[in-house]
Design a protein around this motif. Structure first.
Motif, PDB file in Angstrom:
ATOM      1  N   GLY A  62       0.816  -1.216   0.000  1.00 58.21           N
ATOM      2  CA  GLY A  62       0.000   0.000   0.000  1.00 58.21           C
ATOM      3  C   GLY A  62       0.848   1.264   0.000  1.00 58.21           C
ATOM      4  O   GLY A  62       0.611   2.190  -0.777  1.00 58.21           O
ATOM      5  N   LEU A  65       2.644   1.689  -3.327  1.00 58.88           N
ATOM      6  CA  LEU A  65       1.740   2.178  -4.370  1.00 58.88           C
ATOM      7  C   LEU A  65       1.558   3.695  -4.255  1.00 58.88           C
ATOM      8  O   LEU A  65       1.561   4.407  -5.263  1.00 58.88           O
ATOM      9  CB  LEU A  65       0.397   1.452  -4.289  1.00 58.88           C
ATOM     10  N   ALA A  66       1.444   4.195  -3.040  1.00 56.38           N
ATOM     11  CA  ALA A  66       1.318   5.643  -2.836  1.00 56.38           C
ATOM     12  C   ALA A  66       2.578   6.367  -3.308  1.00 56.38           C
ATOM     13  O   ALA A  66       2.495   7.417  -3.953  1.00 56.38           O
ATOM     14  CB  ALA A  66       1.041   5.947  -1.363  1.00 56.38           C
ATOM     15  N   THR A 116      -2.244  -1.262  -9.297  1.00 60.92           N
ATOM     16  CA  THR A 116      -3.133  -1.571  -8.177  1.00 60.92           C
ATOM     17  C   THR A 116      -2.344  -2.369  -7.141  1.00 60.92           C
ATOM     18  O   THR A 116      -1.293  -2.935  -7.455  1.00 60.92           O
ATOM     19  CB  THR A 116      -4.345  -2.410  -8.620  1.00 60.92           C
ATOM     20  N   GLU A 117      -2.869  -2.427  -5.945  1.00 64.56           N
ATOM     21  CA  GLU A 117      -2.211  -3.231  -4.915  1.00 64.56           C
ATOM     22  C   GLU A 117      -2.120  -4.687  -5.342  1.00 64.56           C
ATOM     23  O   GLU A 117      -1.099  -5.343  -5.142  1.00 64.56           O
ATOM     24  CB  GLU A 117      -2.945  -3.104  -3.571  1.00 64.56           C
ATOM     25  N   HIS A 130       1.341  -6.590  -5.864  1.00 66.72           N
ATOM     26  CA  HIS A 130       1.612  -7.762  -5.024  1.00 66.72           C
ATOM     27  C   HIS A 130       1.966  -8.970  -5.872  1.00 66.72           C
ATOM     28  O   HIS A 130       2.935  -9.695  -5.598  1.00 66.72           O
ATOM     29  CB  HIS A 130       0.408  -8.075  -4.122  1.00 66.72           C
TER      30      HIS A 130
END
Length: 164
Positions: A18, A21-22, A40-41, A45
């Protein structure tokens, strides 16, 4: 682990997704490429920790918060007949730029390349990012003037795959 003034560089773990990603979105904003940002997460992942990971990542943690990352993967040189290490992204939040963190990331990645017997360590830089170009040159990198990135994506990729 690498420690640079209360900042630790370590291998990314699934719990970092998370925050990574930010940070990736911050990089897209800096490069004025948010219109291309689709990460996307789940995809991140899968790319880093799925059944067939396609990349690896290091993260920088400062006072319990992620403040930077480096995503890298192996490529291959037919001329050397050896794999190389390709740095996809290196990002350090603006408040910590100039702290030595970028240098620490590059040194850590170079050590990984040497340890894995890679023939080269490469990455790309935007031509308008003179600060980064100067930094990389200072670190001993050569910016190759004769090479250009070639990309096929989106509809063009589908057309090429279909033979259209």
């Amino acid at each position: 682990m690498t420690n640079t003034t209360n900042t630790t560089i370590r291998a990314a773990i699934p719990a970092d997704i998370g925050a990574m990603l930010a940070l990736m979105h911050e990089l897209a904003e800096f490069e004025k490429l948010t219109h291309l940002f689709e990460a996307t997460e789940g995809n991140l992942h899968d790319a880093l920790f799925g059944a067939r990971p396609s990349a690896e990542a290091l993260v920088a943690e400062h006072d319990g918060h992620l403040v930077g990352y480096a995503v890298f993967f192996h490529n291959f040189s037919t001329f050397l007949s050896r794999r190389g290490l390709y740095l996809e992204d290196l990002y350090v939040q603006p408040a910590l730029r100039g702290s030595g963190l970028g240098t620490a990331f590059l040194r850590r990645l170079a050590a990984i390349a040497v340890e894995r017997r890679c023939g080269r360590f490469e990455w790309s830089v935007l031509d308008w990012n003179q600060r980064a170009i100067d930094f990389y040159t200072k670190m001993g990198a050569t910016v190759l003037p004769d090479w250009r990135i070639v990309r096929v994506a989106d509809d063009a990729l589908l057309k090429l795959a279909d033979g259209a």
